[in-house]
Write an enzyme that holds these catalytic residues in place. Sequence first.
Site, PDB file in Angstrom:
ATOM      1  N   ASP A 175      -8.628   5.884   5.993  1.00 40.59           N
ATOM      2  CA  ASP A 175      -8.122   5.197   4.735  1.00 40.59           C
ATOM      3  C   ASP A 175      -9.062   3.891   4.809  1.00 40.59           C
ATOM      4  O   ASP A 175      -8.209   2.707   4.539  1.00 40.59           O
ATOM      5  CB  ASP A 175      -6.815   5.082   4.769  1.00 40.59           C
ATOM      6  CG  ASP A 175      -6.379   4.561   3.281  1.00 40.59           C
ATOM      7  OD1 ASP A 175      -7.097   4.698   2.221  1.00 40.59           O
ATOM      8  OD2 ASP A 175      -5.186   4.155   3.044  1.00 40.59           O
ATOM      9  N   GLY A 221       0.846  -1.304  -0.046  1.00 38.17           N
ATOM     10  CA  GLY A 221      -0.064  -0.079  -0.099  1.00 38.17           C
ATOM     11  C   GLY A 221       0.839   1.457  -0.082  1.00 38.17           C
ATOM     12  O   GLY A 221       1.996   1.095  -0.007  1.00 38.17           O
TER      13      GLY A 221
END
Length: 515
Positions: free
Chosen positions: A353, A241
């Site tokens: 997120d 990520g």
Amino acid sequence: MASYVNSCRIHGICGPKSICSYDPSSGPKCSCLPGFKMKNQADWKDGCEPEFNLSCDNHDFKFVQFHHTNFFGYHYDILRNHTLEECAKACLKLCCIAFQYRYFPKDGAYRCYQKWELRNGYHYPSYNGTLYLKLPKSFQYNKPVEGLKLNCSINQTKQLERAYHKRTGYGSLEILIWCASVIGLLELICVILVFSFLYKTGISSNASTRGYHAAATGFKQFTYAELKTATRGFSEEIGRGGCGVVYKGVLSDQRIAAIKVLNIEVNQAEEEFLAEASTIGRVNHMNLIEMWGYCAEGKHRLLVYEYMENGSLARNLMSNSLDWKKRFDIAVGTAKGLAYLHEECLEWVLHCDVKPQNILLDSNYQPKVADFGLSKLLNRDNLKGPSFSKIRGTRGYMAPEWVYNLPITSKLDIYSYGIVILEMVTRRNPTNGIPAVETSGEIWHQKLEAWVKGKKNGAAATSWVEELIDPAMGYDYDRNKMENLLEVAIKCTEAERHARPSMSKIVQLLQSATQ
């Protein structure tokens, strides 16, 4: 003494709409707020209930202030730089039942917390905030809050029969007491000798370079060499990520772990990183990933988590391995985890997120939210109360607040959660939008939430759900529960943040459909 006083910070110790205060002589005590009464005379965990009718008719109510009193969590919103009058007006507009008003010297600003529920209440003199409770205008209350006597006792007394017998000599009780005293003294001497040895050899001051030491919260501080060995030189990548790469590893105690190597510039001292990691380590919920430890050595910053056998929600959506029941359970479990972060956790945490890649599934496909502490670990210098100076998140899942520079609150995560649910049901990736064709033949991309709303408004009432669902999920599903899930997701993605429900309300709405 502070650890005992903090016993009032144990959530639910006194129940809803009641407050806890610490008495040095007898420990924590509970009491109802003025205008409220004990709900269950046999158990304080049921809390209190109002002696008046709660309504949104603001003309019949007033605000009564209680100094040094707080009810943690359950905010409609957090407003910065608002006057007391502006805060009260905003509270009345939202039909809240109270609001918290507090000055923060570091920011030089006041913050207003509008409450839709009163839970986790406590009162102690060192707390510098004030609670403003909405009470009927006819209610008379002139006492200062400091005079409020908190009492957990019930107005019931019973005379116990006691017989005292004169005894001679030492019985078995006295012998046990003497034995325990001797053993305790020996243990104390051993502890003193051990600490003396550690101090003289310098082990306690150099633990980070000589193996590991246990943090105060019970998880482990690893060395970089340990984690490199555990991952076989970081050879098996299982995730990636914007914040780093995740590797599979086997720890020295044979536990399988997920080890995340953070891609950040080292602008924190090791002690600061330890403090933030310890905060995250205290968070404990069945739908949040468990953190086992961390590494903060030189330029290296790594986090060690429990390993999730079935990987991320994103991977499972791509492989078509999720039926209707699994998807609905994932929606409910994820909501419960986020509700804990927003409203029950001792440290108010925003995820910032929420996306399928950060929702992991265990061997039974139960969800656990991951990376929920990275906003604290990676933005320590940029985090100022409820506002961020740097945009965080992933395109397609980000709320409009980021674009319009509005205050960042828990409603940010709620928007992202709604997008995740829509993606999970439709299997349409929101990152690039949904392709559509105008009458002129021009292809353009529509946001996922707009596409879903368009289908709902344009299709027949009996077919709009069928037009949205992922065919790979199959058609063996409960239509009422599916429709309710989509309705909740649509509410979560409202552009106006105040129109979005809280996470605990979302849990309530989803669970009501299962009854």
